[in-house]
Each structure stands twice: as structure tokens, then as C-alpha cells.
Design a protein around this motif. Structure first.
Motif, PDB file in Angstrom:
ATOM      1  N   GLY A   1      38.629  45.516  30.661  1.00 39.68           N
ATOM      2  CA  GLY A   1      38.778  46.750  31.422  1.00 39.68           C
ATOM      3  C   GLY A   1      37.455  47.241  31.988  1.00 39.68           C
TER       4      GLY A   1
ATOM      5  N   SER B   1      36.671  47.420  35.874  1.00 33.76           N
ATOM      6  CA  SER B   1      36.768  48.856  36.184  1.00 33.76           C
ATOM      7  C   SER B   1      38.231  49.303  36.254  1.00 33.76           C
ATOM      8  CB  SER B   1      36.041  49.183  37.488  1.00 33.76           C
ATOM      9  OG  SER B   1      34.676  48.882  37.376  1.00 33.76           O
ATOM     10  N   LEU B   2      39.007  48.833  35.279  1.00 32.33           N
ATOM     11  CA  LEU B   2      40.417  49.182  35.189  1.00 32.33           C
ATOM     12  C   LEU B   2      40.721  49.703  33.790  1.00 32.33           C
ATOM     13  CD1 LEU B   2      42.059  46.019  36.806  1.00 32.33           C
ATOM     14  CD2 LEU B   2      41.844  48.265  37.859  1.00 32.33           C
ATOM     15  N   ASP B   3      41.787  50.471  33.698  1.00 34.08           N
ATOM     16  CA  ASP B   3      42.264  50.934  32.403  1.00 34.08           C
ATOM     17  C   ASP B   3      43.258  49.890  31.892  1.00 34.08           C
ATOM     18  OD1 ASP B   3      42.690  52.488  30.193  1.00 34.08           O
ATOM     19  OD2 ASP B   3      44.106  53.841  31.193  1.00 34.08           O
TER      20      ASP B   3
ATOM     21  N   LEU C   1      48.483  42.282  34.181  1.00 35.58           N
ATOM     22  CA  LEU C   1      47.274  42.580  34.937  1.00 35.58           C
ATOM     23  C   LEU C   1      47.434  42.073  36.359  1.00 35.58           C
ATOM     24  CD1 LEU C   1      44.277  43.530  34.816  1.00 35.58           C
ATOM     25  CD2 LEU C   1      43.706  41.178  34.207  1.00 35.58           C
TER      26      LEU C   1
ATOM     27  N   VAL D   1      45.162  42.374  39.873  1.00 36.63           N
ATOM     28  CA  VAL D   1      43.905  42.837  40.442  1.00 36.63           C
ATOM     29  C   VAL D   1      43.931  42.625  41.950  1.00 36.63           C
ATOM     30  CG1 VAL D   1      41.401  42.542  40.412  1.00 36.63           C
ATOM     31  CG2 VAL D   1      42.709  42.220  38.321  1.00 36.63           C
TER      32      VAL D   1
END
Length: 134
Positions: A13, A17-19, A30, A32
Motif C-alpha cells: 500500500g 500509494s493505495l489503501d 488490487l 492499479v
């Protein structure tokens, strides 16, 4: 889920830059930048992280011998610490997968491997989609 699996998800994460939040079974879907969705799983029983992506609903009928040889080469990937590919018997879907043991894969290795896996999944999907049906 143990702290080990949580560490891998946290590192992923942060890098993307992801939760990234796994469910109660340690699974996380996931996707992206609108690329191939990948299931990321912390398999605590097997003490590893797992990545899977369905790259085609089935093998195209027009698959050439050279394409089959390439797929068979990828199928041996796990013997060389690389992703593998196979056919899901129930649905016929073609699935790319990777397993990364906690003992030999650091969180940094994992974070580096996920985007490479997504790129490979996208490339295989595009290649199989470009093959005409017979």
C-alpha cells in the motif's frame, strides 16, 4: 491474519500509494491504473503471499504452436522463482499466478514483484486476445 501478511500488505500500500486492505481471509483485489485486476492473498497456512490474475476466459482456438510453447515455458516459472500459468479446470480460464514464501521474499521484494506481475498479466492478456479464433 498474522502480522507477517499485514506487513506485506502495508508495504504494498505504501509503495503504490493505495489503501490496500485485505478481507478477513487475507484476500485483496488490487487494480492499479485500470490495469489487470490481481488477487493478492496472504496465505498464512502456507506461509507465503500469492498473486493470481485471470488472463483469458479460455485459450483461443487459433493458438499457434509457438504460442503454446511460450505458455508452457511460463508454466515452469515456479521452478525458477517466477510466475506460472495454468488452466482452471472448472471454468477453463487461463490463470497467471505467483507464490512468494515469507522465508525467502522480503517485503521490498514483494513490492517490486507485484507491478512486474501486473505487467506480465497485461502482456499475456493482450497477446492471447490478439490471437484469432480458428
Amino acid at each position: 491474519m498474522s502480522n507477517t501478511g499485514k506487513e506485506y500488505f502495508l508495504a504494498l500500500g505504501e509503495a503504490l500509494s493505495l489503501d490496500v486492505k485485505p478481507d478477513e481471509d487475507g484476500n485483496c483485489l488490487l487494480a492499479v491504473d485500470n490495469q489487470m485486476p490481481v488477487i493478492v492473498r496472504a496465505n498464512e497456512t502456507a506461509e507465503r503471499m500469492e498473486l493470481t490474475a485471470s488472463v483469458a476466459d479460455e485459450l483461443p482456438e487459433g493458438l499457434a504452436y509457438s504460442d503454446m510453447l511460450d505458455l508452457l515455458g511460463i508454466a515452469l516459472g515456479p521452478l525458477f522463482n517466477a510466475p506460472g500459468i495454468g488452466r482452471e479446470p472448472g471454468t477453463g480460464a487461463i490463470v497467471l499466478y505467483a507464490t512468494m514464501p515469507f522465508a525467502t521474499t522480503s517485503t521490498a521484494d514483494f513490492v517490486e514483484a507485484v507491478p512486474a506481475f501486473i505487467d506480465l498479466a497485461n502482456n499475456i492478456t493482450a497477446r492471447l486476445a490478439a490471437i484469432p479464433d480458428a
